[in-house]
Design a protein around this motif. Structure first.
Motif, PDB file in Angstrom:
ATOM      1  N   TYR A   1       0.852  -1.199   0.000  1.00 16.53           N
ATOM      2  CA  TYR A   1       0.000   0.000   0.000  1.00 16.53           C
ATOM      3  C   TYR A   1       0.886   1.246   0.000  1.00 16.53           C
ATOM      4  O   TYR A   1       0.707   2.136   0.837  1.00 16.53           O
ATOM      5  N   HIS A   2       1.801   1.318  -0.928  1.00 13.92           N
ATOM      6  CA  HIS A   2       2.880   2.306  -0.880  1.00 13.92           C
ATOM      7  C   HIS A   2       2.372   3.733  -0.655  1.00 13.92           C
ATOM      8  O   HIS A   2       2.753   4.388   0.322  1.00 13.92           O
ATOM      9  N   ASN A   3       1.512   4.226  -1.545  1.00 13.59           N
ATOM     10  CA  ASN A   3       1.048   5.615  -1.425  1.00 13.59           C
ATOM     11  C   ASN A   3       0.199   5.821  -0.174  1.00 13.59           C
ATOM     12  O   ASN A   3       0.352   6.825   0.542  1.00 13.59           O
ATOM     13  N   GLN A   4      -0.703   4.872   0.101  1.00 13.60           N
ATOM     14  CA  GLN A   4      -1.538   4.974   1.306  1.00 13.60           C
ATOM     15  C   GLN A   4      -0.673   4.933   2.560  1.00 13.60           C
ATOM     16  O   GLN A   4      -0.931   5.654   3.537  1.00 13.60           O
ATOM     17  N   PHE A   5       0.344   4.093   2.541  1.00 11.69           N
ATOM     18  CA  PHE A   5       1.222   3.943   3.703  1.00 11.69           C
ATOM     19  C   PHE A   5       1.958   5.260   3.990  1.00 11.69           C
ATOM     20  O   PHE A   5       2.032   5.696   5.152  1.00 11.69           O
ATOM     21  N   LEU A   6       2.492   5.900   2.955  1.00 16.43           N
ATOM     22  CA  LEU A   6       3.246   7.136   3.146  1.00 16.43           C
ATOM     23  C   LEU A   6       2.349   8.275   3.624  1.00 16.43           C
ATOM     24  O   LEU A   6       2.788   9.145   4.374  1.00 16.43           O
ATOM     25  N   LYS A   7       1.088   8.264   3.198  1.00 15.79           N
ATOM     26  CA  LYS A   7       0.151   9.287   3.670  1.00 15.79           C
ATOM     27  C   LYS A   7      -0.240   9.051   5.126  1.00 15.79           C
ATOM     28  O   LYS A   7      -0.437   9.983   5.891  1.00 15.79           O
ATOM     29  N   ALA A   8      -0.366   7.774   5.507  1.00 16.16           N
ATOM     30  CA  ALA A   8      -0.757   7.446   6.882  1.00 16.16           C
ATOM     31  C   ALA A   8       0.397   7.628   7.856  1.00 16.16           C
ATOM     32  O   ALA A   8       0.188   8.015   9.008  1.00 16.16           O
ATOM     33  N   PHE A   9       1.618   7.340   7.397  1.00 14.92           N
ATOM     34  CA  PHE A   9       2.808   7.428   8.259  1.00 14.92           C
ATOM     35  C   PHE A   9       3.849   8.311   7.567  1.00 14.92           C
ATOM     36  O   PHE A   9       4.846   7.810   7.033  1.00 14.92           O
ATOM     37  N   PRO A  10       3.635   9.623   7.582  1.00 22.88           N
ATOM     38  CA  PRO A  10       4.519  10.527   6.833  1.00 22.88           C
ATOM     39  C   PRO A  10       5.900  10.714   7.451  1.00 22.88           C
ATOM     40  O   PRO A  10       6.811  11.206   6.777  1.00 22.88           O
TER      41      PRO A  10
END
Length: 221
Positions: free
Chosen positions: A54-63
């Motif tokens: 979930y690359h993009n979702q992951f970076l948004k959730a854990f910036p």
């Protein structure tokens, strides 16, 4: 689910995690419920699994790193009752089922110890225990834990009480055994020893004398 909804979803978890991460008062100042090394490794692997899937979702959730550390603390707290193996398998199942970045509660719901260890579900085990013919010990059980849960529940009780009464008793005994298995204990069924092919019981004295006389008569010929 847009990025704002996703971020709000995770933020609620992180607020609680921030509270839980404080050191609780005690004589030695230690953090309560410290996760094991195995649990920490499993959670680290899960976050890498999520980052990959979930690359993009992951970076948004854990910036940033601090956000991720707080999230891992929350996971460690809520998953403290399960081994690293169970946690990892549950996360893998969640990834297979979810298009969106899972939260800890979704993983928690999949921490089914029986499934992870290849055992039947609690109800399937109950049905097997009720239907198994006698003698129970000699039946080919799917897993010895089912036999011991049935024996602890009492075979007569399982056979004669309605499911609404008997199942909760069996469920408790079965889940106690599952917890022992989760902790690494091996549960095996002790089979009864086979009888020897030749009986070692001595013959009655009268028959011994008869055989002795017959042998003496034979030697005379």
């Amino acid at each position: 689910m847009d990025s704002k909804q996703l971020l709000n979803r995770v933020t609620q978890q992180l607020k609680q995690a921030s509270k839980d991460s404080t050191i609780q008062a005690g004589d030695n100042g230690a953090i309560a419920h410290e996760p094991t090394v195995e649990q920490k490794e499993a959670i680290n692997q899960i976050f890498e699994l999520f980052r990959f899937n979930y690359h993009n979702q992951f970076l948004k959730a854990f910036p940033d790193l601090d956000t991720m550390i707080m999230a891992k603390r929350l996971w460690a707290k809520l998953l403290a009752d399960y081994s690293g193996q169970v946690i990892m398998r549950a996360a893998e199942k969640t990834v297979k089922d979810s298009t969106y970045l899972p939260n800890v509660h979704e993983v928690l719901m999949r921490c089914d110890i029986a499934d992870v260890h290849g055992l039947p579900s609690t109800h399937a085990a109950y049905m097997e225990a009720c239907r198994a013919p006698s003698p129970k010990r000699e039946y080919s059980w799917t897993h010895p834990a089912i036999y011991y849960a049935g024996r602890a529940s009492d075979w007569f009780f399982l056979a004669n009480e309605p499911e609404a009464v008997a199942f909760p008793v069996f469920k408790r005994n079965y889940e106690l055994l599952l917890q022992r298995i989760q902790q690494g204990e091996e549960i095996e069924l002790e089979l009864p020893k086979a009888l020897p092919e030749h009986s070692s019981v001595p013959l009655p004295r009268k028959e011994q004398q008869q055989r002795l006389h017959a042998l003496q008569d034979l030697l005379k010929d």
